[in-house]
Design an enzyme around this catalytic site. Structure first.
Site, PDB file in Angstrom:
ATOM      1  N   LYS A 157       0.865  -1.191   0.000  1.00  0.00           N
ATOM      2  CA  LYS A 157       0.000   0.000   0.000  1.00  0.00           C
ATOM      3  C   LYS A 157       0.892   1.228   0.000  1.00  0.00           C
ATOM      4  CE  LYS A 157      -1.877  -1.115   4.037  1.00  0.00           C
ATOM      5  NZ  LYS A 157      -1.327  -2.439   4.327  1.00  0.00           N
ATOM      6  N   PHE A 255     -11.950  -0.876   4.952  1.00  0.00           N
ATOM      7  CA  PHE A 255     -12.461  -0.455   3.625  1.00  0.00           C
ATOM      8  C   PHE A 255     -13.978  -0.236   3.589  1.00  0.00           C
ATOM      9  CE2 PHE A 255      -8.241  -1.483   2.570  1.00  0.00           C
ATOM     10  CZ  PHE A 255      -7.939  -0.713   1.460  1.00  0.00           C
ATOM     11  N   ILE A 256     -14.566   0.129   4.744  1.00  0.00           N
ATOM     12  CA  ILE A 256     -15.997   0.480   4.694  1.00  0.00           C
ATOM     13  C   ILE A 256     -16.186   1.919   5.165  1.00  0.00           C
ATOM     14  CG2 ILE A 256     -16.912  -1.875   4.866  1.00  0.00           C
ATOM     15  CD1 ILE A 256     -17.482  -1.204   7.885  1.00  0.00           C
ATOM     16  N   GLY A 259     -16.560   8.075   1.899  1.00  0.00           N
ATOM     17  CA  GLY A 259     -15.653   9.184   1.591  1.00  0.00           C
ATOM     18  C   GLY A 259     -15.972   9.799   0.251  1.00  0.00           C
ATOM     19  N   CYS A 266      -3.831   2.634  -8.713  1.00  0.00           N
ATOM     20  CA  CYS A 266      -4.196   1.215  -8.829  1.00  0.00           C
ATOM     21  C   CYS A 266      -5.688   0.936  -8.952  1.00  0.00           C
ATOM     22  CB  CYS A 266      -3.613   0.446  -7.647  1.00  0.00           C
ATOM     23  SG  CYS A 266      -1.824   0.420  -7.686  1.00  0.00           S
ATOM     24  N   LYS A 269      -7.570   2.164 -12.223  1.00  0.00           N
ATOM     25  CA  LYS A 269      -7.132   1.524 -13.477  1.00  0.00           C
ATOM     26  C   LYS A 269      -7.341   0.013 -13.439  1.00  0.00           C
ATOM     27  CE  LYS A 269      -2.182   0.593 -12.965  1.00  0.00           C
ATOM     28  NZ  LYS A 269      -2.270  -0.850 -12.883  1.00  0.00           N
ATOM     29  N   LYS A 327      -4.559   9.631  -0.828  1.00  0.00           N
ATOM     30  CA  LYS A 327      -4.751   9.113   0.535  1.00  0.00           C
ATOM     31  C   LYS A 327      -3.587   9.606   1.378  1.00  0.00           C
ATOM     32  CE  LYS A 327      -2.420   4.655   0.166  1.00  0.00           C
ATOM     33  NZ  LYS A 327      -2.493   3.236   0.415  1.00  0.00           N
TER      34      LYS A 327
HETATM   35  N1  LIG Z   1       1.880   2.100  -6.861  1.00  0.00           N
HETATM   36  C1  LIG Z   1       1.316   1.121  -6.182  1.00  0.00           C
HETATM   37  O1  LIG Z   1       0.867   1.288  -5.054  1.00  0.00           O
HETATM   38  C2  LIG Z   1       1.248  -0.274  -6.768  1.00  0.00           C
HETATM   39  C3  LIG Z   1       0.944  -1.358  -5.931  1.00  0.00           C
HETATM   40  C4  LIG Z   1       0.890  -2.627  -6.485  1.00  0.00           C
HETATM   41  C5  LIG Z   1       1.102  -2.810  -7.837  1.00  0.00           C
HETATM   42  N2  LIG Z   1       1.373  -1.745  -8.633  1.00  0.00           N
HETATM   43  C6  LIG Z   1       1.628  -1.997 -10.059  1.00  0.00           C
HETATM   44  O2  LIG Z   1       3.036  -1.965 -10.272  1.00  0.00           O
HETATM   45  C7  LIG Z   1       3.331  -1.402 -11.567  1.00  0.00           C
HETATM   46  C8  LIG Z   1       4.261  -0.199 -11.406  1.00  0.00           C
HETATM   47  O3  LIG Z   1       3.552   0.784 -10.678  1.00  0.00           O
HETATM   48  P1  LIG Z   1       4.288   2.087 -10.080  1.00  0.00           P
HETATM   49  O4  LIG Z   1       3.264   2.812  -9.289  1.00  0.00           O
HETATM   50  O5  LIG Z   1       5.556   1.641  -9.427  1.00  0.00           O
HETATM   51  O6  LIG Z   1       4.612   2.858 -11.439  1.00  0.00           O
HETATM   52  P2  LIG Z   1       5.495   4.185 -11.640  1.00  0.00           P
HETATM   53  O7  LIG Z   1       4.875   4.909 -12.747  1.00  0.00           O
HETATM   54  O8  LIG Z   1       5.695   4.852 -10.314  1.00  0.00           O
HETATM   55  O9  LIG Z   1       6.917   3.620 -12.093  1.00  0.00           O
HETATM   56  C9  LIG Z   1       7.143   2.973 -13.316  1.00  0.00           C
HETATM   57  C10 LIG Z   1       8.585   3.231 -13.729  1.00  0.00           C
HETATM   58  O10 LIG Z   1       8.897   2.421 -14.855  1.00  0.00           O
HETATM   59  C11 LIG Z   1       9.796   3.167 -15.677  1.00  0.00           C
HETATM   60  N3  LIG Z   1       9.838   2.571 -17.014  1.00  0.00           N
HETATM   61  C12 LIG Z   1       8.909   2.601 -18.009  1.00  0.00           C
HETATM   62  N4  LIG Z   1       9.345   1.941 -19.080  1.00  0.00           N
HETATM   63  C13 LIG Z   1      10.572   1.463 -18.790  1.00  0.00           C
HETATM   64  C14 LIG Z   1      11.537   0.694 -19.514  1.00  0.00           C
HETATM   65  N5  LIG Z   1      11.324   0.280 -20.753  1.00  0.00           N
HETATM   66  N6  LIG Z   1      12.698   0.395 -18.894  1.00  0.00           N
HETATM   67  C15 LIG Z   1      12.946   0.833 -17.640  1.00  0.00           C
HETATM   68  N7  LIG Z   1      12.067   1.547 -16.909  1.00  0.00           N
HETATM   69  C16 LIG Z   1      10.894   1.864 -17.479  1.00  0.00           C
HETATM   70  C17 LIG Z   1       9.257   4.576 -15.616  1.00  0.00           C
HETATM   71  O11 LIG Z   1      10.230   5.520 -16.007  1.00  0.00           O
HETATM   72  C18 LIG Z   1       8.867   4.683 -14.137  1.00  0.00           C
HETATM   73  O12 LIG Z   1       9.935   5.185 -13.364  1.00  0.00           O
HETATM   74  C19 LIG Z   1       1.976  -1.084 -12.190  1.00  0.00           C
HETATM   75  O13 LIG Z   1       1.564  -2.173 -12.975  1.00  0.00           O
HETATM   76  C20 LIG Z   1       1.069  -0.942 -10.990  1.00  0.00           C
HETATM   77  O14 LIG Z   1      -0.278  -1.235 -11.291  1.00  0.00           O
HETATM   78  C21 LIG Z   1       1.473  -0.478  -8.123  1.00  0.00           C
END
Ligand SMILES: NC(=O)c1ccc[n+]([C@@H]2O[C@H](COP(=O)([O-])OP(=O)(O)OC[C@H]3O[C@@H](n4cnc5c(N)ncnc54)[C@H](O)[C@@H]3O)[C@@H](O)[C@H]2O)c1
Length: 453
Positions: A157, A255-256, A259, A266, A269, A327
Protein backbone atom coordinates in the site's frame (compact mmCIF):
# COMPACT_ATOMS: atom_id res chain seq x y z
CA UNK A 1 21.22 -13.35 -5.09
CA UNK A 2 21.75 -10.87 -7.91
CA UNK A 3 18.52 -9.22 -8.84
CA UNK A 4 17.62 -6.72 -11.54
CA UNK A 5 14.50 -4.61 -11.09
CA UNK A 6 13.27 -2.82 -14.18
CA UNK A 7 11.14 0.24 -13.48
CA UNK A 8 12.13 2.33 -10.47
CA UNK A 9 8.75 3.79 -9.49
CA UNK A 10 6.78 3.13 -6.31
CA UNK A 11 6.86 -0.63 -6.71
CA UNK A 12 10.30 -1.06 -8.28
CA UNK A 13 12.16 1.18 -5.86
CA UNK A 14 10.50 -0.32 -2.78
CA UNK A 15 11.07 -3.87 -4.09
CA UNK A 16 14.71 -3.13 -4.86
CA UNK A 17 15.43 -1.44 -1.54
CA UNK A 18 13.74 -4.23 0.44
CA UNK A 19 15.54 -7.07 -1.35
CA UNK A 20 18.83 -5.21 -0.83
CA UNK A 21 17.97 -4.83 2.85
CA UNK A 22 17.55 -8.63 3.06
CA UNK A 23 21.02 -9.19 1.67
CA UNK A 24 20.58 -9.51 -2.10
CA UNK A 25 22.60 -7.51 -4.61
CA UNK A 26 20.11 -5.35 -6.47
CA UNK A 27 20.39 -3.23 -9.57
CA UNK A 28 17.45 -0.94 -10.31
CA UNK A 29 17.03 0.06 -13.95
CA UNK A 30 14.92 2.89 -15.32
CA UNK A 31 14.72 4.66 -18.68
CA UNK A 32 14.22 7.98 -16.92
CA UNK A 33 17.79 9.37 -16.85
CA UNK A 34 16.98 12.18 -14.45
CA UNK A 35 15.41 9.76 -11.97
CA UNK A 36 18.49 7.53 -12.04
CA UNK A 37 20.92 10.47 -11.74
CA UNK A 38 18.95 11.78 -8.75
CA UNK A 39 18.81 8.36 -7.11
CA UNK A 40 22.60 8.07 -7.46
CA UNK A 41 22.81 11.36 -5.55
CA UNK A 42 20.37 10.11 -2.91
CA UNK A 43 17.38 12.12 -4.19
CA UNK A 44 14.25 9.96 -4.21
CA UNK A 45 11.53 10.49 -6.84
CA UNK A 46 8.71 9.67 -4.41
CA UNK A 47 7.77 10.15 -0.79
CA UNK A 48 7.32 6.90 1.08
CA UNK A 49 7.85 6.56 4.85
CA UNK A 50 11.11 4.73 5.68
CA UNK A 51 12.23 4.42 2.06
CA UNK A 52 14.90 7.10 2.03
CA UNK A 53 16.83 5.49 4.90
CA UNK A 54 16.66 2.09 3.30
CA UNK A 55 17.88 3.39 -0.05
CA UNK A 56 20.73 5.46 1.47
CA UNK A 57 21.91 2.65 3.73
CA UNK A 58 21.98 0.00 1.03
CA UNK A 59 23.57 2.31 -1.53
CA UNK A 60 26.32 3.03 0.98
CA UNK A 61 26.86 -0.68 1.50
CA UNK A 62 26.98 -1.22 -2.26
CA UNK A 63 24.04 -3.68 -2.32
CA UNK A 64 21.73 -1.29 -4.16
CA UNK A 65 22.74 0.30 -7.47
CA UNK A 66 21.04 2.34 -10.14
CA UNK A 67 21.51 2.40 -13.89
CA UNK A 68 19.71 3.21 -17.13
CA UNK A 69 21.32 0.23 -18.85
CA UNK A 70 19.53 -3.11 -18.70
CA UNK A 71 22.40 -4.57 -20.73
CA UNK A 72 24.82 -3.58 -17.96
CA UNK A 73 22.57 -4.92 -15.19
CA UNK A 74 21.93 -8.22 -16.93
CA UNK A 75 25.64 -9.12 -16.99
CA UNK A 76 25.54 -10.37 -13.40
CA UNK A 77 21.91 -11.17 -12.90
CA UNK A 78 19.61 -14.09 -13.62
CA UNK A 79 16.48 -12.78 -11.98
CA UNK A 80 14.59 -9.89 -13.54
CA UNK A 81 11.61 -8.14 -12.00
CA UNK A 82 9.40 -6.19 -14.40
CA UNK A 83 7.94 -3.30 -12.39
CA UNK A 84 7.03 -0.76 -15.06
CA UNK A 85 3.69 1.03 -15.32
CA UNK A 86 0.59 -0.54 -16.88
CA UNK A 87 -1.61 2.52 -17.41
CA UNK A 88 -5.09 2.24 -18.88
CA UNK A 89 -5.31 2.27 -22.66
CA UNK A 90 -8.10 4.05 -24.50
CA UNK A 91 -10.62 1.25 -23.89
CA UNK A 92 -9.63 0.88 -20.21
CA UNK A 93 -7.54 -2.26 -20.77
CA UNK A 94 -4.02 -2.32 -19.32
CA UNK A 95 -1.51 -0.85 -21.77
CA UNK A 96 1.23 -3.47 -21.97
CA UNK A 97 3.64 -1.56 -24.21
CA UNK A 98 6.14 -0.87 -21.37
CA UNK A 99 6.03 -4.44 -20.07
CA UNK A 100 6.57 -5.91 -23.52
CA UNK A 101 9.34 -3.42 -24.33
CA UNK A 102 11.16 -4.59 -21.21
CA UNK A 103 10.52 -8.24 -22.16
CA UNK A 104 12.13 -7.53 -25.53
CA UNK A 105 15.21 -6.03 -23.90
CA UNK A 106 15.46 -8.97 -21.51
CA UNK A 107 15.37 -11.33 -24.49
CA UNK A 108 18.19 -9.34 -26.07
CA UNK A 109 20.37 -9.52 -22.99
CA UNK A 110 19.99 -12.68 -20.87
CA UNK A 111 23.05 -14.91 -20.78
CA UNK A 112 21.95 -17.94 -18.74
CA UNK A 113 18.88 -19.59 -17.28
CA UNK A 114 16.81 -16.67 -15.93
CA UNK A 115 13.60 -16.14 -14.06
CA UNK A 116 11.56 -13.19 -15.27
CA UNK A 117 9.05 -11.97 -12.71
CA UNK A 118 5.98 -9.91 -13.64
CA UNK A 119 5.61 -7.60 -10.64
CA UNK A 120 3.55 -5.06 -12.57
CA UNK A 121 -0.21 -5.57 -12.38
CA UNK A 122 -1.00 -7.28 -15.67
CA UNK A 123 -4.07 -9.00 -17.16
CA UNK A 124 -4.43 -12.76 -17.34
CA UNK A 125 -2.34 -14.04 -20.20
CA UNK A 126 0.40 -11.41 -20.02
CA UNK A 127 3.08 -13.83 -18.81
CA UNK A 128 2.44 -15.79 -21.99
CA UNK A 129 3.01 -12.62 -24.06
CA UNK A 130 6.19 -11.82 -22.11
CA UNK A 131 7.42 -15.36 -22.73
CA UNK A 132 6.84 -15.26 -26.48
CA UNK A 133 8.41 -11.77 -26.74
CA UNK A 134 11.56 -13.01 -25.00
CA UNK A 135 11.61 -16.18 -27.10
CA UNK A 136 11.36 -14.14 -30.32
CA UNK A 137 14.46 -12.16 -29.29
CA UNK A 138 16.35 -15.33 -28.37
CA UNK A 139 15.43 -16.81 -31.74
CA UNK A 140 16.78 -13.67 -33.44
CA UNK A 141 20.00 -14.15 -31.48
CA UNK A 142 19.98 -17.82 -32.56
CA UNK A 143 20.59 -18.71 -28.93
CA UNK A 144 19.01 -21.38 -26.81
CA UNK A 145 18.63 -20.22 -23.25
CA UNK A 146 16.08 -21.61 -20.79
CA UNK A 147 13.96 -19.15 -18.90
CA UNK A 148 10.73 -19.03 -16.90
CA UNK A 149 8.20 -16.25 -16.58
CA UNK A 150 6.62 -15.98 -13.15
CA UNK A 151 3.75 -13.82 -11.90
CA UNK A 152 4.38 -12.20 -8.52
CA UNK A 153 1.82 -9.42 -8.11
CA UNK A 154 2.54 -6.74 -5.56
CA UNK A 155 0.12 -5.94 -2.74
CA UNK A 156 1.97 -3.07 -1.01
CA UNK A 157 0.00 0.00 0.00
CA UNK A 158 1.39 3.42 -0.83
CA UNK A 159 2.06 5.22 2.44
CA UNK A 160 3.05 1.94 4.14
CA UNK A 161 4.91 0.34 1.25
CA UNK A 162 8.19 -0.49 2.98
CA UNK A 163 6.50 -2.11 5.95
CA UNK A 164 4.11 -4.02 3.71
CA UNK A 165 6.97 -5.34 1.60
CA UNK A 166 9.17 -6.31 4.54
CA UNK A 167 6.29 -7.90 6.47
CA UNK A 168 3.85 -9.14 3.82
CA UNK A 169 0.55 -10.84 4.71
CA UNK A 170 1.12 -13.15 1.77
CA UNK A 171 3.37 -13.50 -1.25
CA UNK A 172 1.44 -14.69 -4.28
CA UNK A 173 3.61 -16.59 -6.74
CA UNK A 174 2.30 -17.93 -10.00
CA UNK A 175 4.81 -20.34 -11.51
CA UNK A 176 4.25 -23.03 -14.10
CA UNK A 177 7.66 -24.68 -13.57
CA UNK A 178 9.07 -26.36 -10.45
CA UNK A 179 12.49 -24.75 -10.97
CA UNK A 180 11.01 -21.26 -11.02
CA UNK A 181 8.84 -21.96 -7.96
CA UNK A 182 11.92 -23.19 -6.04
CA UNK A 183 13.83 -20.08 -7.13
CA UNK A 184 11.06 -17.79 -5.86
CA UNK A 185 10.85 -19.63 -2.54
CA UNK A 186 14.57 -19.11 -1.98
CA UNK A 187 14.34 -15.48 -2.99
CA UNK A 188 11.53 -14.70 -0.56
CA UNK A 189 12.79 -16.92 2.30
CA UNK A 190 13.98 -13.90 4.36
CA UNK A 191 10.43 -12.48 4.27
CA UNK A 192 8.85 -15.73 5.47
CA UNK A 193 10.77 -16.37 8.67
CA UNK A 194 7.85 -16.83 11.07
CA UNK A 195 5.57 -18.74 8.68
CA UNK A 196 5.36 -19.66 5.02
CA UNK A 197 3.97 -16.59 3.27
CA UNK A 198 4.13 -17.88 -0.29
CA UNK A 199 0.85 -18.93 -1.84
CA UNK A 200 1.86 -20.90 -4.89
CA UNK A 201 -0.45 -21.21 -7.89
CA UNK A 202 -0.24 -21.19 -11.64
CA UNK A 203 0.66 -18.03 -13.53
CA UNK A 204 -2.82 -17.10 -14.77
CA UNK A 205 -4.38 -17.61 -11.34
CA UNK A 206 -1.80 -15.24 -9.82
CA UNK A 207 -2.46 -12.59 -12.47
CA UNK A 208 -6.19 -12.79 -11.72
CA UNK A 209 -5.63 -12.70 -7.94
CA UNK A 210 -4.22 -9.18 -8.05
CA UNK A 211 -7.15 -7.75 -10.03
CA UNK A 212 -9.62 -9.57 -7.81
CA UNK A 213 -8.03 -8.16 -4.64
CA UNK A 214 -8.12 -4.57 -5.85
CA UNK A 215 -11.60 -4.91 -7.30
CA UNK A 216 -12.87 -6.39 -4.04
CA UNK A 217 -11.46 -3.45 -2.04
CA UNK A 218 -12.84 -0.94 -4.54
CA UNK A 219 -16.22 -2.69 -4.32
CA UNK A 220 -16.28 -2.35 -0.52
CA UNK A 221 -15.54 1.37 -0.84
CA UNK A 222 -18.16 2.00 -3.52
CA UNK A 223 -20.71 -0.09 -1.64
CA UNK A 224 -20.26 2.02 1.48
CA UNK A 225 -20.35 5.23 -0.53
CA UNK A 226 -23.63 4.11 -2.04
CA UNK A 227 -25.01 3.38 1.43
CA UNK A 228 -23.84 6.84 2.57
CA UNK A 229 -25.92 8.46 -0.18
CA UNK A 230 -28.99 6.51 0.87
CA UNK A 231 -28.35 7.35 4.55
CA UNK A 232 -28.08 11.03 3.76
CA UNK A 233 -31.47 11.07 2.08
CA UNK A 234 -33.04 9.23 5.01
CA UNK A 235 -31.54 11.47 7.68
CA UNK A 236 -29.43 8.56 8.99
CA UNK A 237 -25.83 8.99 10.21
CA UNK A 238 -23.75 6.58 8.11
CA UNK A 239 -20.98 6.57 10.72
CA UNK A 240 -23.24 4.78 13.18
CA UNK A 241 -24.21 2.35 10.43
CA UNK A 242 -20.51 1.76 9.64
CA UNK A 243 -19.74 0.91 13.25
CA UNK A 244 -22.84 -1.24 13.46
CA UNK A 245 -21.89 -3.39 10.48
CA UNK A 246 -18.09 -3.35 10.99
CA UNK A 247 -18.49 -5.05 14.34
CA UNK A 248 -19.77 -8.11 12.48
CA UNK A 249 -16.64 -10.23 12.02
CA UNK A 250 -17.95 -11.44 8.65
CA UNK A 251 -17.87 -7.83 7.43
CA UNK A 252 -15.04 -6.20 9.43
CA UNK A 253 -14.05 -2.54 9.69
CA UNK A 254 -11.58 -2.32 6.80
CA UNK A 255 -12.46 -0.46 3.62
CA UNK A 256 -16.00 0.48 4.69
CA UNK A 257 -15.24 4.14 5.36
CA UNK A 258 -17.55 6.43 3.37
CA UNK A 259 -15.65 9.18 1.59
CA UNK A 260 -15.25 11.22 -1.54
CA UNK A 261 -14.13 8.36 -3.76
CA UNK A 262 -11.07 6.18 -4.24
CA UNK A 263 -8.13 7.29 -6.38
CA UNK A 264 -4.47 6.45 -6.83
CA UNK A 265 -2.66 4.61 -9.56
CA UNK A 266 -4.20 1.21 -8.83
CA UNK A 267 -7.89 0.88 -7.95
CA UNK A 268 -9.31 3.04 -10.77
CA UNK A 269 -7.13 1.52 -13.48
CA UNK A 270 -7.36 -2.05 -12.20
CA UNK A 271 -11.16 -2.01 -11.97
CA UNK A 272 -11.27 -0.58 -15.52
CA UNK A 273 -8.83 -3.21 -16.78
CA UNK A 274 -10.78 -6.09 -15.23
CA UNK A 275 -13.99 -4.74 -16.78
CA UNK A 276 -12.30 -4.76 -20.17
CA UNK A 277 -10.78 -8.22 -19.64
CA UNK A 278 -14.20 -9.52 -18.72
CA UNK A 279 -15.88 -7.90 -21.74
CA UNK A 280 -13.36 -9.54 -24.02
CA UNK A 281 -14.61 -12.91 -22.79
CA UNK A 282 -18.16 -11.86 -23.71
CA UNK A 283 -19.21 -11.35 -20.08
CA UNK A 284 -20.54 -7.94 -19.03
CA UNK A 285 -19.37 -7.35 -15.43
CA UNK A 286 -22.38 -5.40 -14.10
CA UNK A 287 -21.12 -5.18 -10.54
CA UNK A 288 -17.68 -3.84 -11.54
CA UNK A 289 -19.33 -1.33 -13.88
CA UNK A 290 -21.40 -0.09 -10.96
CA UNK A 291 -18.35 0.13 -8.69
CA UNK A 292 -16.65 2.39 -11.19
CA UNK A 293 -19.73 4.52 -11.86
CA UNK A 294 -20.39 5.02 -8.15
CA UNK A 295 -16.77 6.07 -7.63
CA UNK A 296 -16.82 8.63 -10.44
CA UNK A 297 -20.04 10.12 -9.07
CA UNK A 298 -18.74 10.02 -5.50
CA UNK A 299 -15.82 12.29 -6.40
CA UNK A 300 -18.41 14.97 -7.17
CA UNK A 301 -20.45 14.64 -3.99
CA UNK A 302 -18.51 17.36 -2.16
CA UNK A 303 -18.56 19.88 -5.00
CA UNK A 304 -22.32 19.27 -5.39
CA UNK A 305 -22.85 19.97 -1.68
CA UNK A 306 -20.80 23.16 -1.99
CA UNK A 307 -22.72 24.35 -5.05
CA UNK A 308 -26.02 23.51 -3.32
CA UNK A 309 -24.95 25.63 -0.38
CA UNK A 310 -23.41 28.61 -2.19
CA UNK A 311 -25.00 28.51 -5.65
CA UNK A 312 -23.29 27.91 -8.99
CA UNK A 313 -21.61 31.31 -9.18
CA UNK A 314 -18.65 30.97 -6.83
CA UNK A 315 -16.64 33.87 -8.26
CA UNK A 316 -16.51 35.69 -4.94
CA UNK A 317 -15.82 32.55 -2.89
CA UNK A 318 -12.53 31.16 -1.61
CA UNK A 319 -12.34 27.64 -0.23
CA UNK A 320 -9.66 25.95 1.78
CA UNK A 321 -8.75 22.40 0.80
CA UNK A 322 -6.91 20.21 3.27
CA UNK A 323 -5.25 17.31 1.49
CA UNK A 324 -4.46 16.78 -2.19
CA UNK A 325 -2.98 13.28 -2.31
CA UNK A 326 -5.34 10.39 -2.99
CA UNK A 327 -4.75 9.11 0.54
CA UNK A 328 -2.58 10.01 3.52
CA UNK A 329 1.07 8.95 3.69
CA UNK A 330 1.84 9.51 0.03
CA UNK A 331 2.51 12.33 -2.42
CA UNK A 332 0.70 10.41 -5.16
CA UNK A 333 -2.09 12.52 -6.65
CA UNK A 334 -2.96 10.23 -9.55
CA UNK A 335 -6.77 10.02 -9.90
CA UNK A 336 -7.13 11.90 -6.59
CA UNK A 337 -10.60 13.20 -5.68
CA UNK A 338 -8.99 16.58 -4.95
CA UNK A 339 -8.47 17.22 -8.68
CA UNK A 340 -12.15 16.58 -9.51
CA UNK A 341 -13.40 18.82 -6.71
CA UNK A 342 -10.95 21.63 -7.55
CA UNK A 343 -11.93 21.42 -11.20
CA UNK A 344 -15.67 21.60 -10.42
CA UNK A 345 -15.23 24.60 -8.13
CA UNK A 346 -12.86 26.47 -10.44
CA UNK A 347 -15.40 25.98 -13.24
CA UNK A 348 -17.87 27.88 -11.06
CA UNK A 349 -15.35 30.69 -10.54
CA UNK A 350 -14.04 29.76 -7.08
CA UNK A 351 -10.54 30.21 -5.71
CA UNK A 352 -8.97 27.34 -3.74
CA UNK A 353 -6.27 27.70 -1.10
CA UNK A 354 -4.77 24.28 -0.52
CA UNK A 355 -2.42 22.62 1.90
CA UNK A 356 -1.03 19.08 1.84
CA UNK A 357 1.89 17.91 4.02
CA UNK A 358 3.77 16.27 1.09
CA UNK A 359 1.79 16.33 -2.17
CA UNK A 360 2.02 20.02 -3.15
CA UNK A 361 5.21 19.56 -5.18
CA UNK A 362 3.58 16.76 -7.13
CA UNK A 363 0.39 18.81 -7.54
CA UNK A 364 2.38 21.66 -9.08
CA UNK A 365 3.87 19.22 -11.58
CA UNK A 366 0.69 17.34 -12.50
CA UNK A 367 -2.34 19.62 -12.07
CA UNK A 368 -3.16 21.99 -14.98
CA UNK A 369 -0.60 24.83 -14.99
CA UNK A 370 -3.34 27.42 -15.60
CA UNK A 371 -4.84 26.73 -12.17
CA UNK A 372 -1.65 28.08 -10.63
CA UNK A 373 -0.94 30.76 -13.24
CA UNK A 374 -4.39 32.28 -12.78
CA UNK A 375 -4.22 31.93 -8.99
CA UNK A 376 -7.29 29.72 -9.05
CA UNK A 377 -5.37 27.23 -6.94
CA UNK A 378 -2.87 28.51 -4.39
CA UNK A 379 -0.69 26.17 -2.33
CA UNK A 380 -0.07 27.54 1.16
CA UNK A 381 2.79 26.89 3.59
CA UNK A 382 0.67 25.47 6.38
CA UNK A 383 -2.86 24.35 7.11
CA UNK A 384 -3.85 27.44 9.08
CA UNK A 385 -2.52 29.86 6.47
CA UNK A 386 -4.65 27.97 3.93
CA UNK A 387 -7.77 28.51 5.98
CA UNK A 388 -7.48 32.29 6.45
CA UNK A 389 -10.34 34.31 4.93
CA UNK A 390 -12.05 31.32 3.38
CA UNK A 391 -15.75 30.60 3.03
CA UNK A 392 -15.47 26.92 3.96
CA UNK A 393 -13.02 24.13 4.71
CA UNK A 394 -13.07 21.10 2.43
CA UNK A 395 -11.30 18.10 3.94
CA UNK A 396 -10.24 15.70 1.20
CA UNK A 397 -7.32 13.63 2.56
CA UNK A 398 -7.34 12.36 6.13
CA UNK A 399 -3.73 13.22 7.06
CA UNK A 400 -3.13 12.96 10.83
CA UNK A 401 -2.33 16.67 11.07
CA UNK A 402 -5.95 17.47 10.09
CA UNK A 403 -7.54 15.12 12.60
CA UNK A 404 -7.87 17.41 15.57
CA UNK A 405 -7.49 20.97 14.33
CA UNK A 406 -7.67 24.09 16.47
CA UNK A 407 -11.32 25.00 15.80
CA UNK A 408 -10.96 28.24 17.78
CA UNK A 409 -8.07 29.42 15.61
CA UNK A 410 -10.03 28.44 12.52
CA UNK A 411 -13.12 30.30 13.72
CA UNK A 412 -11.01 33.41 14.30
CA UNK A 413 -9.63 33.50 10.78
CA UNK A 414 -12.32 32.05 8.49
CA UNK A 415 -14.91 34.23 6.77
CA UNK A 416 -17.67 31.66 7.16
CA UNK A 417 -17.64 28.74 9.56
CA UNK A 418 -18.54 25.79 7.36
CA UNK A 419 -16.85 22.39 7.03
CA UNK A 420 -17.30 19.93 4.18
CA UNK A 421 -15.81 16.77 5.62
CA UNK A 422 -15.02 14.43 2.73
CA UNK A 423 -13.64 11.71 5.02
CA UNK A 424 -15.98 11.96 8.01
CA UNK A 425 -13.02 12.84 10.22
CA UNK A 426 -14.77 15.20 12.58
CA UNK A 427 -17.33 14.73 15.28
CA UNK A 428 -20.30 16.78 13.99
CA UNK A 429 -21.37 17.61 17.52
CA UNK A 430 -17.93 18.98 18.46
CA UNK A 431 -17.85 20.96 15.22
CA UNK A 432 -21.35 22.31 15.91
CA UNK A 433 -20.32 23.33 19.43
CA UNK A 434 -17.34 25.18 17.98
CA UNK A 435 -19.82 27.20 15.90
CA UNK A 436 -19.32 25.49 12.54
CA UNK A 437 -21.91 24.22 10.11
CA UNK A 438 -21.06 20.59 9.29
CA UNK A 439 -21.53 18.61 6.07
CA UNK A 440 -20.16 15.08 6.05
CA UNK A 441 -20.48 12.16 3.66
CA UNK A 442 -23.76 10.47 4.47
CA UNK A 443 -24.12 12.57 7.59
CA UNK A 444 -26.03 15.77 7.12
CA UNK A 445 -26.95 16.22 10.75
CA UNK A 446 -29.29 19.09 11.47
CA UNK A 447 -28.48 20.13 15.01
CA UNK A 448 -31.25 22.72 15.03
CA UNK A 449 -33.76 19.87 14.74
CA UNK A 450 -31.87 17.75 17.27
CA UNK A 451 -31.94 20.58 19.79
CA UNK A 452 -35.62 21.15 19.16
CA UNK A 453 -35.19 24.76 18.05
N1 LIG B 1 1.88 2.10 -6.86
C1 LIG B 1 1.32 1.12 -6.18
O1 LIG B 1 0.87 1.29 -5.05
C2 LIG B 1 1.25 -0.27 -6.77
C3 LIG B 1 0.94 -1.36 -5.93
C4 LIG B 1 0.89 -2.63 -6.49
C5 LIG B 1 1.10 -2.81 -7.84
N2 LIG B 1 1.37 -1.75 -8.63
C6 LIG B 1 1.63 -2.00 -10.06
O2 LIG B 1 3.04 -1.96 -10.27
C7 LIG B 1 3.33 -1.40 -11.57
C8 LIG B 1 4.26 -0.20 -11.41
O3 LIG B 1 3.55 0.78 -10.68
P1 LIG B 1 4.29 2.09 -10.08
O4 LIG B 1 3.26 2.81 -9.29
O5 LIG B 1 5.56 1.64 -9.43
O6 LIG B 1 4.61 2.86 -11.44
P2 LIG B 1 5.49 4.19 -11.64
O7 LIG B 1 4.87 4.91 -12.75
O8 LIG B 1 5.69 4.85 -10.31
O9 LIG B 1 6.92 3.62 -12.09
C9 LIG B 1 7.14 2.97 -13.32
C10 LIG B 1 8.59 3.23 -13.73
O10 LIG B 1 8.90 2.42 -14.86
C11 LIG B 1 9.80 3.17 -15.68
N3 LIG B 1 9.84 2.57 -17.01
C12 LIG B 1 8.91 2.60 -18.01
N4 LIG B 1 9.34 1.94 -19.08
C13 LIG B 1 10.57 1.46 -18.79
C14 LIG B 1 11.54 0.69 -19.51
N5 LIG B 1 11.32 0.28 -20.75
N6 LIG B 1 12.70 0.40 -18.89
C15 LIG B 1 12.95 0.83 -17.64
N7 LIG B 1 12.07 1.55 -16.91
C16 LIG B 1 10.89 1.86 -17.48
C17 LIG B 1 9.26 4.58 -15.62
O11 LIG B 1 10.23 5.52 -16.01
C18 LIG B 1 8.87 4.68 -14.14
O12 LIG B 1 9.93 5.18 -13.36
C19 LIG B 1 1.98 -1.08 -12.19
O13 LIG B 1 1.56 -2.17 -12.97
C20 LIG B 1 1.07 -0.94 -10.99
O14 LIG B 1 -0.28 -1.23 -11.29
C21 LIG B 1 1.47 -0.48 -8.12
Amino acid sequence: MNITIIGTGYVGLVTGACFAEMGSNVTCVDIDKEKIENLKKGILPIYEPGLENLVMQNCKEGTLNFTTSLEQASKKSNIFFIAVGTPPGEDGSADLQYVLQVAKEIGQNIKDYSVIVDKSTVPVGTAGKVKSTIQTELDKRKTKIDFDVVSNPEFLKEGAAVNDFLKPDRIVVGADSKTAAKFMKRLYAPFSRNREKIILMNVRDAEMTKYTANSMLATKISFMNEISNICERLGVDVENVRKGIGSDSRIGYSFIYPGCGYGGSCFPKDVKALIETSRRTGFEPDLLNAVETRNNLQKQVLSSKIIKKFGSDLSDKTFCMWGLSFKPGTDDIREASSAVIINDLINCGATIKAYDPVAMIQAKKEFPATWFEKNQLICEKNQYQAIENTDALILVTEWKTFRQPDFQLMADTMKKLIIFDGRNQYDPEEVDEAGFEYHGIGREIDFKIDKGS
